[in-house]
Design an enzyme around this catalytic site. Structure first.
Site, short mmCIF file in Angstrom:
data_model
loop_
_atom_site.label_atom_id
_atom_site.label_comp_id
_atom_site.label_asym_id
_atom_site.label_seq_id
_atom_site.Cartn_x
_atom_site.Cartn_y
_atom_site.Cartn_z
N CYS A 99 0.88 -1.17 0.00
CA CYS A 99 0.00 0.00 0.00
C CYS A 99 0.91 1.21 0.00
O CYS A 99 1.55 1.51 1.00
CB CYS A 99 -0.92 0.02 1.22
SG CYS A 99 -1.89 1.55 1.34
N CYS A 120 -0.44 4.30 2.49
CA CYS A 120 -0.38 4.17 3.95
C CYS A 120 0.08 2.74 4.27
O CYS A 120 1.25 2.43 4.11
CB CYS A 120 -1.70 4.53 4.61
SG CYS A 120 -3.16 3.68 3.96
N SER A 121 -0.84 1.87 4.70
CA SER A 121 -0.44 0.48 4.98
C SER A 121 -1.66 -0.41 5.00
O SER A 121 -1.78 -1.28 5.88
CB SER A 121 0.31 0.39 6.31
OG SER A 121 -0.54 0.81 7.37
N CYS A 122 -2.59 -0.25 4.07
CA CYS A 122 -3.78 -1.09 4.01
C CYS A 122 -3.36 -2.55 3.93
O CYS A 122 -2.48 -2.91 3.13
CB CYS A 122 -4.64 -0.71 2.80
SG CYS A 122 -5.29 0.97 2.88
#
Length: 439
Positions: free
Chosen positions: A344, A347-349
């Protein structure tokens, strides 16, 4: 309509903010070591979920709108906390004053009318300040071109309230304001005028230190920072010692005071979350093993993963949509011809309900930036060598999809039991940076 299309086209040619790191060149290495999750990080996750569950787009928006230096220097979950503050202030749940009181900035109510400096004194402007309200860009009246520079007090102008506090609706104490005279040749390299040319600038006392001092960061004063190089990612990694912990602790204290939750409720929910996060990986591994063992299940998992999860009482994780109960899982299969890897870049999905909390390397700027542009070299750092004859497909999870890689079953495992197969599967293999192997 044409103007809108032009705007979209223009947006596609540039970065949309400091979070948009995909494809940037980095000097730093991907952090491969596991980083322990701290109590304060778990508390932030719980606070965000309790206050704005299912409305992630608002929190994300304010993460992306953090001042760039704050974004680049703050730890991963600090960004969450600072964005949550911004949302809560906008919704009038809390105020800037609530937070500043808890942070200790408004403890001294007395005005500071006696000036520290007199006309003729040599002073130096501080190089930088800590952010008093790091969740938003501060209102400053000290121009950046004099940061760290030396000048002479020309006059004491009087006592005035702090503009940084007034800008956020807080009654401000008064402090001495000076006119400081600087030689132009000291400010501008290659200045073409005379050696005695000067410029006078109005500067609040909180910005000034004696000339022998370098102007260290003052934690209790208004905020300004020298702009950091946004590409200097070698110094940046998620999980570093938090810089804005003062604001994080203030947020928790204010929400408890407002009756949003009790300290005991927060503690109990953190314990539940930590227990869940320690048991999530078997869910993803179980799906993988079941797909290896049952071709019919594998076909359904690839074609209708949402239905499969629903039957098993699972889901992939939270989503930005207020009307949905979870993100949409997409399962991508590794084959002899194709290798899949997930990232991602914004962000950090991540499918945390199947794999647990995302690891530090997945959240790092280095991984998010490099894997979209140089996937083979990134995978090689994980010990995964993909031959040039095999296609690599990178899946950028930037919205409401969550991805799970279905690795190839290792050769020679035909007689393995379910438990033996489970032992081969790791979180990293289900993200696609490694592959299962028989030792």
């Amino acid at each position: 309509k044409l103007q809108f299309l032009y705007f979209i086209g223009a947006a596609m040619t540039t970065r949309i903010g400091p979070q948009d790191v995909g494809g940037k060149q980095l000097e730093g290495e991907i952090p491969h070591g596991e980083i322990a999750h701290h109590q304060w990080e778990a508390e932030i996750r719980v606070m965000v979920r309790k206050m704005y569950s299912g409305r992630w787009d608002r929190v994300r928006k304010f993460i992306e709108q953090l001042p760039e230096d704050v974004y680049n220097e703050s730890a991963y979950y600090e960004k969450w906390a600072l964005a949550l503050i911004k949302v809560l202030v906008e919704d009038k749940v809390i105020t800037h004053e609530d937070l500043l009181v808890k942070m200790g900035y408004l403890e001294d109510e007395a005005d500071h009318t006696e000036p520290r400096y007199s006309p003729g004194d040599i002073v130096r402007v501080k190089k930088e300040f800590n952010h008093m309200t790091p969740w938003e860009r501060p209102h400053l009246r000290t121009p950046g071109y004099i940061f760290g520079c030396q000048g002479t007090v020309e006059r004491v102008c009087g006592a005035f309230p702090c503009p940084a506090l007034l800008a956020v609706g807080v009654k401000a104490q008064t402090a001495a304001l000076y006119r400081v005279r600087f030689k132009q040749k000291d400010l501008w390299e290659g200045y073409e005028g005379g050696p005695e040319d000067t410029i006078d600038v109005e500067v609040y006392e909180s910005w000034l230190v004696p000339p022998e001092e370098e102007g260290p960061v003052a934690p209790s004063e208004p905020s300004a920072t020298i702009k950091k190089n946004p590409h200097d990612y070698a110094k940046y990694s998620e999980g570093e010692k938090p810089r804005y912990q003062r604001a994080v602790e203030a947020l928790k204290a204010v929400l408890i005071d407002k009756g949003c939750f009790t300290l005991d409720e927060l503690r109990r929910e953190v314990e539940v979350e930590q227990k869940d996060c320690n048991t999530e990986l078997p869910h993803g591994a179980m799906l993988c093993v079941k797909a290896w063992e049952d071709e019919g299940f594998k076909k359904r998992l690839l074609e209708s993963p949402k239905e499969v999860l629903h039957e098993l009482g699972l889901h992939a994780g939270s989503t930005t949509s207020e009307h949905d109960h979870g993100a949409l899982l997409v399962v991508v299969e590794n084959t002899p011809e194709v290798h899949n890897v997930v990232v991602c870049t914004l962000c950090s999905c991540y499918p945390k309900k199947l794999l647990g909390l995302p690891p530090a390397w997945y959240k790092s700027v280095a991984y998010r930036s490099r894997v979209v542009k140089a996937p083979r070299s990134v995978l090689a750092e994980f010990g995964t060598i993909i031959p040039p004859t095999k296609t690599i497909r990178v899946h950028d999870s930037t919205a409401d999809m969550r991805y799970l890689v279905l690795p190839e079953r290792p050769a020679g495992t035909e007689g393995y039991t379910t438990d033996q197969l489970l032992a081969l599967i790791t979180r990293d293999a289900l993200v696609g940076v490694t592959v299962p192997s028989v030792q």
